[in-house]
Write a protein that holds these residues in place. Structure first.
Motif, PDB file in Angstrom:
ATOM      1  N   VAL A   1       0.852  -1.189   0.000  1.00  0.00           N
ATOM      2  CA  VAL A   1       0.000   0.000   0.000  1.00  0.00           C
ATOM      3  C   VAL A   1       0.885   1.235   0.000  1.00  0.00           C
ATOM      4  N   LEU A   2       0.732   2.066  -1.019  1.00  0.00           N
ATOM      5  CA  LEU A   2       1.440   3.338  -1.098  1.00  0.00           C
ATOM      6  C   LEU A   2       0.439   4.459  -0.870  1.00  0.00           C
ATOM      7  N   PHE A   3       0.820   5.457  -0.078  1.00  0.00           N
ATOM      8  CA  PHE A   3      -0.012   6.634   0.099  1.00  0.00           C
ATOM      9  C   PHE A   3       0.408   7.707  -0.902  1.00  0.00           C
ATOM     10  N   THR A   4      -0.579   8.284  -1.575  1.00  0.00           N
ATOM     11  CA  THR A   4      -0.360   9.305  -2.602  1.00  0.00           C
ATOM     12  C   THR A   4      -1.265  10.492  -2.279  1.00  0.00           C
ATOM     13  N   ARG A   5      -1.388  11.409  -3.224  1.00  0.00           N
ATOM     14  CA  ARG A   5      -2.260  12.564  -3.021  1.00  0.00           C
ATOM     15  C   ARG A   5      -3.692  12.310  -3.468  1.00  0.00           C
ATOM     16  N   SER A   6      -3.892  11.376  -4.429  1.00  0.00           N
ATOM     17  CA  SER A   6      -5.206  11.204  -5.041  1.00  0.00           C
ATOM     18  C   SER A   6      -5.148  10.028  -5.998  1.00  0.00           C
ATOM     19  N   THR A   7      -6.294   9.683  -6.596  1.00  0.00           N
ATOM     20  CA  THR A   7      -6.316   8.666  -7.649  1.00  0.00           C
ATOM     21  C   THR A   7      -5.442   9.103  -8.816  1.00  0.00           C
ATOM     22  N   THR A   8      -5.540  10.361  -9.192  1.00  0.00           N
ATOM     23  CA  THR A   8      -4.725  10.882 -10.292  1.00  0.00           C
ATOM     24  C   THR A   8      -3.246  10.672 -10.011  1.00  0.00           C
ATOM     25  N   ASP A   9      -2.828  11.004  -8.800  1.00  0.00           N
ATOM     26  CA  ASP A   9      -1.432  10.838  -8.413  1.00  0.00           C
ATOM     27  C   ASP A   9      -1.047   9.357  -8.425  1.00  0.00           C
ATOM     28  N   SER A  10      -1.919   8.498  -7.938  1.00  0.00           N
ATOM     29  CA  SER A  10      -1.639   7.067  -7.903  1.00  0.00           C
ATOM     30  C   SER A  10      -1.396   6.502  -9.297  1.00  0.00           C
TER      31      SER A  10
ATOM     32  N   GLY B   1      -6.610  15.336   1.348  1.00  0.00           N
ATOM     33  CA  GLY B   1      -5.829  15.045   0.157  1.00  0.00           C
ATOM     34  C   GLY B   1      -4.917  13.843   0.217  1.00  0.00           C
ATOM     35  N   ALA B   2      -5.463  12.680   0.516  1.00  0.00           N
ATOM     36  CA  ALA B   2      -4.682  11.446   0.489  1.00  0.00           C
ATOM     37  C   ALA B   2      -5.298  10.479  -0.512  1.00  0.00           C
ATOM     38  N   GLY B   3      -4.444   9.666  -1.137  1.00  0.00           N
ATOM     39  CA  GLY B   3      -4.898   8.628  -2.040  1.00  0.00           C
ATOM     40  C   GLY B   3      -4.106   7.359  -1.801  1.00  0.00           C
ATOM     41  N   VAL B   4      -4.457   6.320  -2.544  1.00  0.00           N
ATOM     42  CA  VAL B   4      -3.839   5.007  -2.356  1.00  0.00           C
ATOM     43  C   VAL B   4      -3.551   4.374  -3.710  1.00  0.00           C
ATOM     44  N   LEU B   5      -2.379   3.753  -3.806  1.00  0.00           N
ATOM     45  CA  LEU B   5      -2.086   2.790  -4.863  1.00  0.00           C
ATOM     46  C   LEU B   5      -1.680   1.510  -4.148  1.00  0.00           C
ATOM     47  N   ALA B   6      -2.434   0.447  -4.347  1.00  0.00           N
ATOM     48  CA  ALA B   6      -2.176  -0.815  -3.660  1.00  0.00           C
ATOM     49  C   ALA B   6      -2.061  -1.936  -4.679  1.00  0.00           C
ATOM     50  N   GLY B   7      -1.101  -2.847  -4.439  1.00  0.00           N
ATOM     51  CA  GLY B   7      -0.990  -3.998  -5.320  1.00  0.00           C
ATOM     52  C   GLY B   7       0.418  -4.525  -5.441  1.00  0.00           C
ATOM     53  N   ARG B   8       0.729  -5.060  -6.601  1.00  0.00           N
ATOM     54  CA  ARG B   8       1.989  -5.757  -6.839  1.00  0.00           C
ATOM     55  C   ARG B   8       3.192  -4.828  -6.658  1.00  0.00           C
ATOM     56  N   THR B   9       4.326  -5.434  -6.335  1.00  0.00           N
ATOM     57  CA  THR B   9       5.495  -4.637  -5.978  1.00  0.00           C
ATOM     58  C   THR B   9       6.620  -4.674  -7.001  1.00  0.00           C
ATOM     59  N   ASP B  10       6.664  -5.688  -7.891  1.00  0.00           N
ATOM     60  CA  ASP B  10       7.880  -5.881  -8.687  1.00  0.00           C
ATOM     61  C   ASP B  10       8.188  -4.709  -9.603  1.00  0.00           C
ATOM     62  N   TRP B  11       7.211  -4.216 -10.355  1.00  0.00           N
ATOM     63  CA  TRP B  11       7.466  -3.083 -11.239  1.00  0.00           C
ATOM     64  C   TRP B  11       7.783  -1.825 -10.428  1.00  0.00           C
ATOM     65  N   LEU B  12       7.128  -1.670  -9.304  1.00  0.00           N
ATOM     66  CA  LEU B  12       7.363  -0.488  -8.477  1.00  0.00           C
ATOM     67  C   LEU B  12       8.759  -0.501  -7.875  1.00  0.00           C
TER      68      LEU B  12
END
Length: 512
Positions: free
Chosen positions: A134-143, A272-283
């Protein structure tokens, strides 16, 4: 129970990728505020089947015709009002806020515990798999822009033209090729269109980006079937859940998607918080999204006079700078509140209100509700056909089962900006009008040959825009009934006030 405890103290299992980078966090409940927190938590549980308590219900809107009314916020799809329990949690935490990670002080250690438990709470809310992050971002757009920056060179991205601009536009970087797919007119056509495009694609990394629920029509997309199609062809899939996650449970494992992106401000959480959650390898293989403190493990001068950097692994790699701790905490508090309220009950009540909206608008022949999939758009694949009975209420009920609480429409003889202005100024109702950051979708729904919006009061026939009404967990029944009554009166009798165009917006004329 407040989220202000460490994952170790709460007895929960935190994925290794979500563990704090500093020493084990200290479990520190609110000093002298346990009773207040307990009270706030109990207040968050609604008296079924009523709405969840949200801020803003006591705001009164002045009317141009005189007097005032309680403001009816029917623009949840843009930003939902804040849950009262979330605001209470944030207020209780605010005195103990400190900068997270690497701080030895009491407040830094406490805030680090809060931040990382918030990460774990979001992971639980999404049903994250053991290796997900789970990464915290600013928004869906940012994610989604973060994910776009991490794609391997040569990735082909497949995206329908029906997406919100946040999920339509990020895939334009060097080394990427975007394949834009035409708007489907049924869930089955969406799956078939994607299957064809993927089958024709050459070898190499591929990513599918799809919305969970349309921010224009509210229709729920066949995410699980699209994920199966993507994986059959060796592609990965990211779900834009901005409009889905506030209304229905989203389980990343059950849907079998690779990533989920969403925003806190649509999930009843401010700041103003967002989320990107999921696989890690590309990140983990990509350069950090932002270069700076927190993303760097070590920085040293190099022999040529520059600097050499060793980047962090895990979430810190893409969370440079001082993170939005209160935003993350508010978002996690909203996740907890919705879970405790019972998502099935929340969704059932919203479905009833959506059915009422569709049935009420359907009684007006001048109103056309916008839809990609039609009344029988069955994204879940259960075979429901709302068009068979011929009964308007039955049709509205069937359509509501395949939508979240978002309905867009046009009215014959009305410019949408004019209608929205009249709803606000004369009835105290806030809706959205325009193109909703989904221009290609509106062009497909309304006809690409339609021109730009005309002057205030110009008939709808010459403009490419619509009115959107959107509801959620905090919407009172009265707001929906007032909206339907207002639309009926405006369609039947016209506006009671004169309106002019000012800075591109339709506004009441001061001297009317």
């Amino acid at each position: 129970m407040s989220l202000l405890v460490s994952s170790a103290a709460s007895g929960t299992s935190t994925p290794a990728s979500s563990a704090p980078s500093s020493a084990d966090p200290v479990a520190v409940p609110f000093p002298s505020s346990e009773a207040a927190v307990s009270s706030a938590s109990s207040a968050s549980a609604p008296a079924a089947p009523g709405p969840l308590p949200v801020l803003g219900l006591d705001v009164r809107a002045p009317l141009v015709t005189g007097g005032e009314l309680p403001y009816a916020a029917l623009d949840y799809a843009a930003s939902a009002p804040v849950l009262r329990s979330v605001w209470d949690d944030v207020a209780a935490y605010a005195p103990y806020y400190g900068s997270v990670h690497r701080g030895a002080g009491y407040l830094s250690q406490r805030s680090t515990a809060v931040f990382e438990e918030s990460r774990a709470a979001v992971a639980r809310f999404l049903g994250c798999r053991e290796d997900d992050e789970v990464l915290f971002t600013r928004s869906t757009t940012d994610s989604l822009n973060l994910l776009a920056s991490a794609l391997p060179s040569g990735t082909r991205v497949f995206v329908f033209e029906t997406e919100h601009h946040a999920s339509l536009l990020p895939w334009r970087g060097p080394g990427l090729r975007t394949v834009h797919l035409d708007a489907p007119r049924s869930p089955e056509q969406a799956v078939a269109t994607l299957e064809r495009a993927l089958a024709e694609a050459p070898e190499g990394p591929k990513l599918v980006c799809v919305t969970g629920a349309s921010n224009v029509t509210g229709e729920v997309w066949p995410v699980r079937r699209l994920a199966r199609a993507a994986h059959r062809h060796g592609a990965r899939i990211v779900l834009d859940a901005a409009q889905l996650v506030p209304h229905r449970p989203v389980d990343i494992g059950e849907l079998d998607v690779d990533w989920v992106a969403f925003s806190g401000h649509k999930l009843y959480a401010p700041f103003g918080a967002g989320v990107l959650a999921g696989r890690t390898d590309w990140l983990h293989a990509a350069e950090p999204y932002l270069a700076g403190g927190g993303a760097s493990r070590t920085v040293a001068r190099s022999a040529d006079g520059g600097v050499e950097v060793e980047w962090q692994s895990g979430p810190a790699r893409h969370e440079a700078g001082s993170p939005n701790v209160i935003g993350a905490y508010a978002l996690a508090s909203a996740c907890r509140a919705l879970t405790e309220a019972g998502f099935d009950d929340v969704a059932a009540r919203e479905r009833r209100l959506t059915e009422r909206l569709l049935a009420g608008l359907g009684e007006l022949p001048q109103v056309r509700v916008l839809s990609l999939f039609g009344a029988d758009g069955d994204a879940a694949g259960d075979g429901t056909d709302a068009g068979r009975s011929g009964n308007a209420e039955d049709a509205a009920g069937a359509a509501a089962r395949h939508r979240v609480g978002v309905v867009s429409f046009v009215v014959e003889g009305w410019n949408s900006s004019h209608l929205a202005a009249a709803l606000s100024a004369e009835y105290g109702i806030g809706v959205r009008d325009g193109l909703f950051c989904a221009h290609p979708l509106l062009a497909a729904l309304l006809g690409a040959g339609r021109g730009a919006s005309g002057e205030c009061g110009a008939p709808e026939g010459g403009s490419l825009n619509a009115v959107r009404v959107s509801i959620g967990a905090g919407t009172p029944d009265e707001h929906v009934e007032r909206f339907l009554r207002a639309v009926r009166e405006l369609v039947r009798d016209g506006a009671r006030w004169r309106y002019v165009t000012q800075d591109g917006r339709c506004v009441p004329e001061p001297s009317a």
